[in-house]
Design a protein around this motif. Structure first.
Motif, PDB file in Angstrom:
ATOM      1  N   PHE A  21       0.823  -1.213   0.000  1.00  0.00           N
ATOM      2  CA  PHE A  21       0.000   0.000   0.000  1.00  0.00           C
ATOM      3  C   PHE A  21       0.858   1.263   0.000  1.00  0.00           C
ATOM      4  O   PHE A  21       0.558   2.222  -0.700  1.00  0.00           O
ATOM      5  N   CYS A  22       1.943   1.248   0.741  1.00  0.00           N
ATOM      6  CA  CYS A  22       2.800   2.434   0.822  1.00  0.00           C
ATOM      7  C   CYS A  22       3.813   2.519  -0.312  1.00  0.00           C
ATOM      8  O   CYS A  22       4.448   3.555  -0.509  1.00  0.00           O
ATOM      9  N   SER A  23       3.973   1.451  -1.059  1.00  0.00           N
ATOM     10  CA  SER A  23       5.039   1.369  -2.064  1.00  0.00           C
ATOM     11  C   SER A  23       5.033   2.475  -3.118  1.00  0.00           C
ATOM     12  O   SER A  23       6.099   3.012  -3.430  1.00  0.00           O
ATOM     13  N   PRO A  24       3.880   2.844  -3.701  1.00  0.00           N
ATOM     14  CA  PRO A  24       3.949   3.884  -4.742  1.00  0.00           C
ATOM     15  C   PRO A  24       4.581   5.192  -4.269  1.00  0.00           C
ATOM     16  O   PRO A  24       5.443   5.747  -4.954  1.00  0.00           O
ATOM     17  N   GLY A  25       4.190   5.677  -3.114  1.00  0.00           N
ATOM     18  CA  GLY A  25       4.769   6.921  -2.595  1.00  0.00           C
ATOM     19  C   GLY A  25       6.246   6.772  -2.290  1.00  0.00           C
ATOM     20  O   GLY A  25       7.052   7.659  -2.591  1.00  0.00           O
ATOM     21  N   LEU A  26       6.625   5.636  -1.711  1.00  0.00           N
ATOM     22  CA  LEU A  26       8.029   5.369  -1.409  1.00  0.00           C
ATOM     23  C   LEU A  26       8.836   5.315  -2.696  1.00  0.00           C
ATOM     24  O   LEU A  26       9.906   5.936  -2.799  1.00  0.00           O
ATOM     25  N   ILE A  27       8.338   4.610  -3.691  1.00  0.00           N
ATOM     26  CA  ILE A  27       9.048   4.478  -4.960  1.00  0.00           C
ATOM     27  C   ILE A  27       9.235   5.845  -5.619  1.00  0.00           C
ATOM     28  O   ILE A  27      10.320   6.161  -6.120  1.00  0.00           O
ATOM     29  N   MET A  28       8.200   6.658  -5.614  1.00  0.00           N
ATOM     30  CA  MET A  28       8.321   7.991  -6.219  1.00  0.00           C
ATOM     31  C   MET A  28       9.421   8.804  -5.533  1.00  0.00           C
ATOM     32  O   MET A  28      10.183   9.510  -6.192  1.00  0.00           O
ATOM     33  N   ASN A  29       9.522   8.693  -4.226  1.00  0.00           N
ATOM     34  CA  ASN A  29      10.566   9.430  -3.508  1.00  0.00           C
ATOM     35  C   ASN A  29      11.954   8.845  -3.749  1.00  0.00           C
ATOM     36  O   ASN A  29      12.925   9.588  -3.878  1.00  0.00           O
ATOM     37  N   VAL A  30      12.059   7.525  -3.816  1.00  0.00           N
ATOM     38  CA  VAL A  30      13.362   6.908  -4.079  1.00  0.00           C
ATOM     39  C   VAL A  30      13.860   7.304  -5.469  1.00  0.00           C
ATOM     40  O   VAL A  30      15.026   7.660  -5.637  1.00  0.00           O
ATOM     41  N   LEU A  31      12.970   7.276  -6.457  1.00  0.00           N
ATOM     42  CA  LEU A  31      13.371   7.658  -7.809  1.00  0.00           C
ATOM     43  C   LEU A  31      13.741   9.141  -7.890  1.00  0.00           C
ATOM     44  O   LEU A  31      14.672   9.513  -8.607  1.00  0.00           O
ATOM     45  N   ALA A  32      13.051   9.982  -7.139  1.00  0.00           N
ATOM     46  CA  ALA A  32      13.403  11.407  -7.087  1.00  0.00           C
ATOM     47  C   ALA A  32      14.755  11.594  -6.399  1.00  0.00           C
ATOM     48  O   ALA A  32      15.589  12.400  -6.845  1.00  0.00           O
TER      49      ALA A  32
END
Length: 158
Positions: free
Chosen positions: A97-108
């Protein structure tokens, strides 16, 4: 009010109400990776990029995005898949559930910081909350992902 937003590379011109939040606009346009968590800008689940910088879509009026480029997980799937490999290999993927937001921040973070330290990673991700993991698997995956090119270069030098 009429706005123009470039969403994942596609230009959208639309009439919206003044009080529409970006998260609602994005979900109405099929970006279901953007999720509601806390609705208080504290959990990071709703993280997207505005002009390549992470923003919290649950607390941003869509009107403020007029003329800007918005990117969601749907717009960076290839990069997200590369990171997902590291998450899976570190046992860091739980409910997701939290993965999309985490992924967006890691890629940024990957675009913004050169070889970040663990302290820099923790600081950058301070607003991303996860209820399932102990963060250790995620941190290992993030560190390995961010340093993968350095490790690959080191292996070819030997």
């Amino acid at each position: 009010m009429k706005i123009t937003i470039t969403l994942n590379g596609k230009r959208i011109q639309e009439e919206i109400a003044n009080d529409v939040l970006l998260i609602d606009f994005l979900r109405a346009h099929g970006c279901y990776s953007v999720k509601r968590g806390c609705e208080t800008s504290n959990c990071g689940l709703c993280t997207v990029w505005m002009d390549q910088k992470p923003v919290l879509s649950c607390s941003l009026l869509c009107a403020k995005c007029d003329g800007h480029s918005i990117t969601t997980l749907e717009g960076v799937q290839k990069q997200a898949e590369a990171f997902a490999y590291f998450m899976a290999h570190e046992g860091a993927e739980q409910c997701g559930f939290c993965s999309p937001g985490l992924i967006m921040n890691v890629l940024a973070m990957e675009q913004e910081l050169q070889a970040p330290t663990m302290d820099e990673i923790r600081s950058y991700l301070a607003g991303n909350l996860c209820r399932c993991t102990g963060y250790m698997g995620q941190m290992r995956a993030i560190q390995k992902y961010l340093h993968r090119n350095k490790e690959a270069a080191h292996e070819t030098d030997q």
